[in-house]
Scaffold this motif. Structure first.
Motif, PDB file in Angstrom:
ATOM      1  N   SER A 112       5.841  -8.324   3.329  1.00  0.00           N
ATOM      2  CA  SER A 112       4.748  -8.771   4.194  1.00  0.00           C
ATOM      3  C   SER A 112       3.467  -8.009   3.906  1.00  0.00           C
ATOM      4  O   SER A 112       2.381  -8.594   3.874  1.00  0.00           O
ATOM      5  CB  SER A 112       5.122  -8.594   5.659  1.00  0.00           C
ATOM      6  N   VAL A 113       3.581  -6.724   3.710  1.00  0.00           N
ATOM      7  CA  VAL A 113       2.401  -5.917   3.399  1.00  0.00           C
ATOM      8  C   VAL A 113       1.878  -6.269   2.013  1.00  0.00           C
ATOM      9  O   VAL A 113       0.663  -6.346   1.795  1.00  0.00           O
ATOM     10  CB  VAL A 113       2.719  -4.405   3.513  1.00  0.00           C
ATOM     11  N   PHE A 114       2.774  -6.542   1.071  1.00  0.00           N
ATOM     12  CA  PHE A 114       2.392  -6.870  -0.307  1.00  0.00           C
ATOM     13  C   PHE A 114       1.473  -8.093  -0.364  1.00  0.00           C
ATOM     14  O   PHE A 114       0.571  -8.148  -1.198  1.00  0.00           O
ATOM     15  CB  PHE A 114       3.643  -7.104  -1.158  1.00  0.00           C
ATOM     16  N   VAL A 115       1.683  -9.058   0.517  1.00  0.00           N
ATOM     17  CA  VAL A 115       0.855 -10.263   0.541  1.00  0.00           C
ATOM     18  C   VAL A 115      -0.610  -9.900   0.764  1.00  0.00           C
ATOM     19  O   VAL A 115      -1.504 -10.517   0.193  1.00  0.00           O
ATOM     20  CB  VAL A 115       1.343 -11.228   1.645  1.00  0.00           C
ATOM     21  N   TYR A 116      -0.867  -8.873   1.552  1.00  0.00           N
ATOM     22  CA  TYR A 116      -2.232  -8.492   1.916  1.00  0.00           C
ATOM     23  C   TYR A 116      -2.768  -7.305   1.117  1.00  0.00           C
ATOM     24  O   TYR A 116      -3.962  -7.199   0.909  1.00  0.00           O
ATOM     25  CB  TYR A 116      -2.299  -8.145   3.409  1.00  0.00           C
ATOM     26  N   HIS A 117      -1.883  -6.407   0.735  1.00  0.00           N
ATOM     27  CA  HIS A 117      -2.316  -5.169   0.075  1.00  0.00           C
ATOM     28  C   HIS A 117      -1.288  -4.813  -1.003  1.00  0.00           C
ATOM     29  O   HIS A 117      -0.237  -4.272  -0.706  1.00  0.00           O
ATOM     30  CB  HIS A 117      -2.428  -4.048   1.116  1.00  0.00           C
ATOM     31  N   ARG A 118      -1.602  -5.124  -2.240  1.00  0.00           N
ATOM     32  CA  ARG A 118      -0.641  -5.023  -3.350  1.00  0.00           C
ATOM     33  C   ARG A 118      -0.116  -3.598  -3.578  1.00  0.00           C
ATOM     34  O   ARG A 118       1.086  -3.394  -3.685  1.00  0.00           O
ATOM     35  CB  ARG A 118      -1.266  -5.538  -4.652  1.00  0.00           C
ATOM     36  N   ILE A 119      -0.998  -2.634  -3.665  1.00  0.00           N
ATOM     37  CA  ILE A 119      -0.571  -1.271  -3.981  1.00  0.00           C
ATOM     38  C   ILE A 119       0.293  -0.698  -2.863  1.00  0.00           C
ATOM     39  O   ILE A 119       1.356  -0.123  -3.117  1.00  0.00           O
ATOM     40  CB  ILE A 119      -1.789  -0.369  -4.266  1.00  0.00           C
ATOM     41  N   LEU A 120      -0.141  -0.876  -1.632  1.00  0.00           N
ATOM     42  CA  LEU A 120       0.641  -0.387  -0.501  1.00  0.00           C
ATOM     43  C   LEU A 120       1.980  -1.124  -0.410  1.00  0.00           C
ATOM     44  O   LEU A 120       3.020  -0.511  -0.162  1.00  0.00           O
ATOM     45  CB  LEU A 120      -0.151  -0.546   0.800  1.00  0.00           C
ATOM     46  N   GLY A 121       1.965  -2.424  -0.649  1.00  0.00           N
ATOM     47  CA  GLY A 121       3.198  -3.205  -0.642  1.00  0.00           C
ATOM     48  C   GLY A 121       4.178  -2.743  -1.701  1.00  0.00           C
ATOM     49  O   GLY A 121       5.380  -2.619  -1.442  1.00  0.00           O
ATOM     50  N   LEU A 122       3.679  -2.469  -2.910  1.00  0.00           N
ATOM     51  CA  LEU A 122       4.551  -1.959  -3.976  1.00  0.00           C
ATOM     52  C   LEU A 122       5.123  -0.589  -3.615  1.00  0.00           C
ATOM     53  O   LEU A 122       6.297  -0.303  -3.883  1.00  0.00           O
ATOM     54  CB  LEU A 122       3.800  -1.885  -5.307  1.00  0.00           C
ATOM     55  N   SER A 123       4.307   0.248  -3.011  1.00  0.00           N
ATOM     56  CA  SER A 123       4.791   1.569  -2.581  1.00  0.00           C
ATOM     57  C   SER A 123       5.905   1.421  -1.549  1.00  0.00           C
ATOM     58  O   SER A 123       6.915   2.130  -1.601  1.00  0.00           O
ATOM     59  CB  SER A 123       3.642   2.383  -1.974  1.00  0.00           C
ATOM     60  N   LEU A 124       5.734   0.487  -0.631  1.00  0.00           N
ATOM     61  CA  LEU A 124       6.764   0.264   0.380  1.00  0.00           C
ATOM     62  C   LEU A 124       8.016  -0.367  -0.230  1.00  0.00           C
ATOM     63  O   LEU A 124       9.132  -0.114   0.230  1.00  0.00           O
ATOM     64  CB  LEU A 124       6.214  -0.600   1.518  1.00  0.00           C
ATOM     65  N   TRP A 125       7.848  -1.159  -1.297  1.00  0.00           N
ATOM     66  CA  TRP A 125       9.018  -1.714  -1.989  1.00  0.00           C
ATOM     67  C   TRP A 125       9.837  -0.594  -2.635  1.00  0.00           C
ATOM     68  O   TRP A 125      11.059  -0.629  -2.634  1.00  0.00           O
ATOM     69  CB  TRP A 125       8.608  -2.736  -3.039  1.00  0.00           C
TER      70      TRP A 125
END
Length: 188
Positions: A112-125
């Motif tokens: 869900s975060v990746f949809v809006y913020h790629r770098i933060l989403g990847l970090s959370l992945w």
């Protein structure tokens, strides 16, 4: 194959107090990292509030789906079928191994975060992958449970994002009602 991969990962549990501590901490505390990120984003700006609401709906949907799956499908946990290196905390209930709620929620939030913020989403992945690995390490889930839970979390996020126009008015009205109720109590 599933059990062999499980054994390869789980065999390291109990051999290093430091690694065991790290894995237990990731399993038990990663949710606080996600919570901190969401709180931080909530207070940034309106765009981030929209993202945070999307993440909240995704997390709720993923949790509900996980519970429904557990009602209709049972797969015993590894420590019930095999001699494993089991690290605490041991689940009090002998519930189904699939899906792993920890993993499904972590991947749902990351996607869900990746949809809006790629770098933060990847970090959370990356954190989500570590959550899944920690669940195997601790003897709680098989690798197939983790992979299936990751798919469940990602697909749920995708569906919630696709159907955003359907649920946004409902969630917005709840949020407005809450804000109005909170401001009414402050005036008292």
């Amino acid at each position: 194959m599933n059990y062999r991969i499980f054994k390869v990962i789980n065999q390291f549990a109990g051999n290093s107090r430091i690694l065991d501590f790290i894995m237990i901490t990731i399993s038990k505390r990663a949710r606080f990292v996600f919570l901190f990120v969401l709180l931080f984003l909530w207070y940034r700006n309106c765009f981030c509030k929209k993202m945070t609401l999307n993440v909240g709906v995704t997390a709720s949907a993923t949790y509900l789906l996980s519970m429904v799956i557990k009602l209709f499908y049972f797969k015993s946990r590894p420590f019930l079928n095999h001699g494993v290196h089991l690290l605490p905390p041991v689940p009090s209930k002998k519930d189904s191994s699939f899906p792993s709620k920890h993993t499904a929620l972590a991947f749902a939030l990351a996607a869900s975060v990746f949809v809006y913020h790629r770098i933060l989403g990847l970090s959370l992945w990356v954190i989500s992958i570590l959550v899944g690995l920690s669940r195997i390490w601790m003897g709680q889930h098989y690798p197939s449970d983790i992979i299936g839970s990751a798919i469940l979390g990602n697909v749920t996020s995708f569906v919630v994002n696709l159907t955003e126009q359907l649920w946004t008015p409902f969630v917005t009205s709840i949020f407005r009602s809450y804000t109005h109720l909170r401001s009414s109590f402050r005036q008292l």
